[in-house]
Design a protein around this motif. Sequence first.
Motif, PDB file in Angstrom:
ATOM      1  N   MET A  86       0.847  -1.199   0.000  1.00  0.00           N
ATOM      2  CA  MET A  86       0.000   0.000   0.000  1.00  0.00           C
ATOM      3  C   MET A  86       0.884   1.251   0.000  1.00  0.00           C
ATOM      4  N   ALA A  87       0.745   2.059  -1.060  1.00  0.00           N
ATOM      5  CA  ALA A  87       1.566   3.275  -1.192  1.00  0.00           C
ATOM      6  C   ALA A  87       1.128   4.308  -0.158  1.00  0.00           C
ATOM      7  N   TYR A  88       2.047   5.219   0.171  1.00  0.00           N
ATOM      8  CA  TYR A  88       1.730   6.235   1.182  1.00  0.00           C
ATOM      9  C   TYR A  88       0.566   7.129   0.751  1.00  0.00           C
ATOM     10  N   ASP A  89       0.521   7.508  -0.532  1.00  0.00           N
ATOM     11  CA  ASP A  89      -0.568   8.411  -0.937  1.00  0.00           C
ATOM     12  C   ASP A  89      -1.923   7.711  -0.831  1.00  0.00           C
ATOM     13  N   THR A  90      -1.969   6.440  -1.201  1.00  0.00           N
ATOM     14  CA  THR A  90      -3.216   5.682  -1.071  1.00  0.00           C
ATOM     15  C   THR A  90      -3.626   5.606   0.396  1.00  0.00           C
ATOM     16  N   ALA A  91      -2.641   5.326   1.254  1.00  0.00           N
ATOM     17  CA  ALA A  91      -2.939   5.165   2.677  1.00  0.00           C
ATOM     18  C   ALA A  91      -3.450   6.472   3.283  1.00  0.00           C
ATOM     19  N   ALA A  92      -2.909   7.601   2.815  1.00  0.00           N
ATOM     20  CA  ALA A  92      -3.323   8.896   3.370  1.00  0.00           C
ATOM     21  C   ALA A  92      -4.706   9.300   2.869  1.00  0.00           C
ATOM     22  N   ALA A  93      -5.169   8.658   1.819  1.00  0.00           N
ATOM     23  CA  ALA A  93      -6.465   9.009   1.228  1.00  0.00           C
ATOM     24  C   ALA A  93      -7.571   8.062   1.682  1.00  0.00           C
ATOM     25  N   PHE A  94      -7.254   7.144   2.552  1.00  0.00           N
ATOM     26  CA  PHE A  94      -8.085   5.972   2.769  1.00  0.00           C
ATOM     27  C   PHE A  94      -8.999   6.072   3.994  1.00  0.00           C
ATOM     28  N   GLN A  95      -8.417   6.546   5.112  1.00  0.00           N
ATOM     29  CA  GLN A  95      -9.104   6.322   6.394  1.00  0.00           C
ATOM     30  C   GLN A  95     -10.444   7.034   6.512  1.00  0.00           C
ATOM     31  N   VAL A  96     -10.462   8.349   6.355  1.00  0.00           N
ATOM     32  CA  VAL A  96     -11.693   9.104   6.607  1.00  0.00           C
ATOM     33  C   VAL A  96     -12.768   8.740   5.579  1.00  0.00           C
TER      34      VAL A  96
ATOM     35  N   ARG B 192     -11.958  23.471  -2.609  1.00  0.00           N
ATOM     36  CA  ARG B 192     -12.983  24.478  -2.355  1.00  0.00           C
ATOM     37  C   ARG B 192     -13.790  24.785  -3.622  1.00  0.00           C
ATOM     38  N   ALA B 193     -13.106  24.776  -4.782  1.00  0.00           N
ATOM     39  CA  ALA B 193     -13.749  25.158  -6.049  1.00  0.00           C
ATOM     40  C   ALA B 193     -14.520  24.001  -6.694  1.00  0.00           C
ATOM     41  N   ARG B 194     -14.673  22.879  -6.010  1.00  0.00           N
ATOM     42  CA  ARG B 194     -15.404  21.701  -6.521  1.00  0.00           C
ATOM     43  C   ARG B 194     -14.750  21.155  -7.782  1.00  0.00           C
ATOM     44  N   LYS B 195     -13.422  21.316  -7.883  1.00  0.00           N
ATOM     45  CA  LYS B 195     -12.737  20.812  -9.077  1.00  0.00           C
ATOM     46  C   LYS B 195     -12.098  19.459  -8.807  1.00  0.00           C
ATOM     47  N   SER B 196     -12.176  18.976  -7.586  1.00  0.00           N
ATOM     48  CA  SER B 196     -11.498  17.710  -7.274  1.00  0.00           C
ATOM     49  C   SER B 196     -12.432  16.536  -7.523  1.00  0.00           C
ATOM     50  N   THR B 197     -11.832  15.369  -7.747  1.00  0.00           N
ATOM     51  CA  THR B 197     -12.588  14.109  -7.768  1.00  0.00           C
ATOM     52  C   THR B 197     -11.877  13.159  -6.819  1.00  0.00           C
ATOM     53  N   GLY B 198     -12.672  12.316  -6.127  1.00  0.00           N
ATOM     54  CA  GLY B 198     -12.059  11.445  -5.123  1.00  0.00           C
ATOM     55  C   GLY B 198     -11.295  12.286  -4.124  1.00  0.00           C
ATOM     56  N   LYS B 199     -10.067  11.853  -3.828  1.00  0.00           N
ATOM     57  CA  LYS B 199      -9.279  12.551  -2.806  1.00  0.00           C
ATOM     58  C   LYS B 199      -8.141  13.362  -3.416  1.00  0.00           C
ATOM     59  N   ILE B 200      -7.783  14.446  -2.738  1.00  0.00           N
ATOM     60  CA  ILE B 200      -6.562  15.187  -3.059  1.00  0.00           C
ATOM     61  C   ILE B 200      -5.539  14.837  -1.990  1.00  0.00           C
ATOM     62  N   VAL B 201      -4.320  14.523  -2.439  1.00  0.00           N
ATOM     63  CA  VAL B 201      -3.258  14.151  -1.494  1.00  0.00           C
ATOM     64  C   VAL B 201      -2.097  15.134  -1.635  1.00  0.00           C
ATOM     65  N   VAL B 202      -1.601  15.589  -0.496  1.00  0.00           N
ATOM     66  CA  VAL B 202      -0.406  16.434  -0.456  1.00  0.00           C
ATOM     67  C   VAL B 202       0.770  15.539  -0.075  1.00  0.00           C
ATOM     68  N   THR B 203       1.791  15.545  -0.918  1.00  0.00           N
ATOM     69  CA  THR B 203       2.949  14.695  -0.638  1.00  0.00           C
ATOM     70  C   THR B 203       4.045  15.529   0.044  1.00  0.00           C
ATOM     71  N   VAL B 204       4.782  14.891   0.931  1.00  0.00           N
ATOM     72  CA  VAL B 204       5.768  15.611   1.741  1.00  0.00           C
ATOM     73  C   VAL B 204       7.135  14.957   1.544  1.00  0.00           C
ATOM     74  N   ASP B 205       8.072  15.696   0.966  1.00  0.00           N
ATOM     75  CA  ASP B 205       9.411  15.136   0.737  1.00  0.00           C
ATOM     76  C   ASP B 205      10.344  15.564   1.851  1.00  0.00           C
TER      77      ASP B 205
ATOM     78  N   GLY C 242      -7.604  12.040  -7.140  1.00  0.00           N
ATOM     79  CA  GLY C 242      -7.835  12.910  -8.290  1.00  0.00           C
ATOM     80  C   GLY C 242      -6.663  13.837  -8.570  1.00  0.00           C
ATOM     81  N   ALA C 243      -5.909  14.194  -7.531  1.00  0.00           N
ATOM     82  CA  ALA C 243      -4.768  15.112  -7.728  1.00  0.00           C
ATOM     83  C   ALA C 243      -3.789  14.974  -6.573  1.00  0.00           C
ATOM     84  N   ARG C 244      -2.511  15.199  -6.904  1.00  0.00           N
ATOM     85  CA  ARG C 244      -1.441  15.205  -5.893  1.00  0.00           C
ATOM     86  C   ARG C 244      -0.710  16.538  -5.983  1.00  0.00           C
TER      87      ARG C 244
END
Length: 320
Positions: free
Chosen positions: A110-120, A307-320, A291-293
């Motif tokens: 399970m990739a980190y972005d998937t995991a961060a988009a999963f719980q809520v 906020r602008a209703r342009k997203s689909t599914g989840k938006i994930v912010v990645t942290v390097d 939908g977007a990273r």
Amino acid sequence: MKAYQISGPGATPAFAPMPRPALKAGEIRIRTRACGLNFADLLMIEGKYQDTPQTPFTLGMEVAGEVLEIGPGVTGFAPGDRVAGFPGQGGLAPEVCVAASRCLPLPANMAYDTAAAFQVAYGTSHLALDHKARLQPGETLFVTGAAGGVGLTAVEIGKRMGARIIASARGADKLEIARAAGADHLIDSDSPDLRGQLKALGGIDVMYDSVGGPGFLEALRATRPEGRLLAIGFAGGEVPQVPANLLLVKNLSVMGLYWGGYLAFRPEVLTASLQTLAAWIAEGHLRPHIGARFPLDRAAEALEMLRARKSTGKIVVTVD
Ligand SMILES: NC(=O)c1ccc[n+]([C@@H]2O[C@H](COP(=O)([O-])OP(=O)(O)OC[C@H]3O[C@@H](n4cnc5c(N)ncnc54)[C@H](OP(=O)(O)O)[C@@H]3O)[C@@H](O)[C@H]2O)c1
């Protein structure tokens, strides 16, 4: 470290330097790799969320990353473990401390972005449809905001539970995403006469509503006897007012579901639900849609997209 913070009541979020968060007993320190955004982040910025923290605080409710350090009393986790956690705040930063009871070990695949988009998102839809509404195979489930964060997971989970799915969303592109997730019938949320459209499809047994507004009562009027209506959220800004006489006449139930509330009063229900979902994902029954990273330094853009209703599914912010 730099964190994406709200400095005071009504302040615009901005990056600010802050010390590493202190690690308390029962917590683990996570090196954040990904943070899932939620509509609740927007409500927190406006101070309208039921669990808005006291300022100053760092935005970001759910994360995935590696364990850096474990606090006194923590068992079952070790530095280096890959985990997902629900701190409720603090995720839009390189490190966050989370109660170990709010963390889950991640399967190796399970990739980190998937995991961060999963719980809520999945957690909310599973508790709502299974634990609360007791959705049955063959029943008809109506999902509003069906291409959004929670809505899309309700389509997938409802399908997995054997229901026929009617999905509503705004525009052909979003409806296509709901269809790909398992929706059998599609209704554009901008089209008129929702009640008539639902009745023409035979009516509904369960409604999963994350949008609110007048559609709630229209759908209620197209609900079959013993139907259940789930109030999940009010993304449209209007809280529906339900006349109790309609509930009585058709033997209907209106139910509220607040996933975060279970953390405090029945955490075991939430843990069991997340374990079921983790198994379904591992077996390939669910396909989390990101939908977007965005990288952390573009957190403002990511929140604006939501906020602008342009997203689909989840938006994930990645942290390097
Ligand atoms: N009860 C819980 O435990 C729980 C958990 C998570 C989320 N929620 C709630 O569920 C709602 C959706 O959350 P989310 O994270 O899924 O958000 P999201 O990804 O932004 O999805 C919200 C959907 O609502 C629709 N919508 C209709 N009118 C809108 C408006 N005026 N502004 C924004 N969206 C509008 C949009 O779909 P269209 O553009 O297709 O209409 C959008 O896809 C929020 O109210 C949130 O607080 C509740």
